[in-house]
Design an enzyme around this catalytic site. Structure first.
Site, PDB file in Angstrom:
ATOM      1  NE  ARG A  90       7.078   4.758  27.319  1.00  0.00           N
ATOM      2  CZ  ARG A  90       8.412   5.352  27.825  1.00  0.00           C
ATOM      3  NH1 ARG A  90       8.522   6.711  26.862  1.00  0.00           N
ATOM      4  NH2 ARG A  90       9.296   4.869  28.368  1.00  0.00           N
ATOM      5  CB  SER A 148       6.346  -4.114  28.024  1.00  0.00           C
ATOM      6  OG  SER A 148       5.737  -2.664  27.582  1.00  0.00           O
ATOM      7  CE  LYS A 155      10.539   1.871  27.489  1.00  0.00           C
ATOM      8  NZ  LYS A 155       9.585   0.709  27.622  1.00  0.00           N
TER       9      LYS A 155
END
Length: 216
Positions: free
Chosen positions: A41, A113, A142
């Site tokens: 990611r 998600s 995040k």
């Protein structure tokens, strides 16, 4: 290894998350410590772009392949296909899951998600192989994190008819909180900074894995 087994200890990481060692060493140590799945990611203000991102992805992919760890790419189907990834993971705002399922190879996993029972059920309909549920706890990793839902949401999703579907909890999971996620009914935990930012990613992963082993 099936999806449920792979979710046991899921490391999510990019270069921006590696504050102690470089990404390759961080991942290598985490693999030694016992991670069972890896997601590349590469997001954030300092994230690598284009060829630099692809080059790092290739290095991490090779490392996973060598150690037989499934390799997932976050929200980049083109890169996932180029790297011959084992799957892709998308969020609620990352595009149409049905279209994603059609674009990737039939043997590739698709993770989605989710932040509610409705999203979880829709993800299953859209062809997800597993769902990530979160954030479990407050997180600074995040910047666009959703509101905390807590481990209780996993319990609710299980009771809603998804008793056996592969679920991984994510978001703010530390060593002392991991058991709450397992006990809620998750197949595993997805961890970012607790491993990638640790002084010893190997030891951190091993400690997470030992907790999981006692809960199975």
């Amino acid at each position: 290894m099936n999806v449920s087994e792979a979710l046991k200890l899921y490391l999510v990481m990019g270069s921006v998350n590696c504050r102690v060692f470089d990404p390759e060493k961080t991942l290598a140590e985490a693999i030694e410590g016992g991670i069972t799945l890896f997601q590349f990611r590469e997001k954030g203000n300092e994230a690598l772009k284009e060829n630099d991102c692809l080059y790092l992805g290739q290095k991490l992919r090779q490392l996973c392949k060598k150690n037989k760890i499934p390799f997932i790419v976050n929200d980049d189907i083109e890169m996932a296909l180029e790297l011959h990834a084992d799957g892709v993971h998308i969020g609620q705002d990352d595009g149409d899951p049905y279209r994603t399922r059609k674009q990737i190879d039939e043997n590739m996993w698709m993770g989605i998600s989710t932040h509610s029972v409705a999203e979880a059920k829709q993800a299953v309909k859209d062809g997800a192989d597993y769902i990530g549920v979160g954030p479990m706890f407050p997180t600074k990793t995040k910047e666009d994190a959703h509101q905390v839902v807590g481990p209780d949401l996993i319990k609710t999703i299980r009771r809603s008819g998804l008793e056996q579907f592969p679920i991984v909890g994510i978001g703010g999971i530390t060593l002392d909180r991991a058991n709450l996620v397992y006990e809620a009914g998750a197949n595993g935990v997805a961890v970012i900074s607790a491993i990638s930012g640790a002084e010893s990613p190997k030891q951190a992963a091993a400690e997470f894995f030992s907790i999981k082993a006692t809960k199975i």
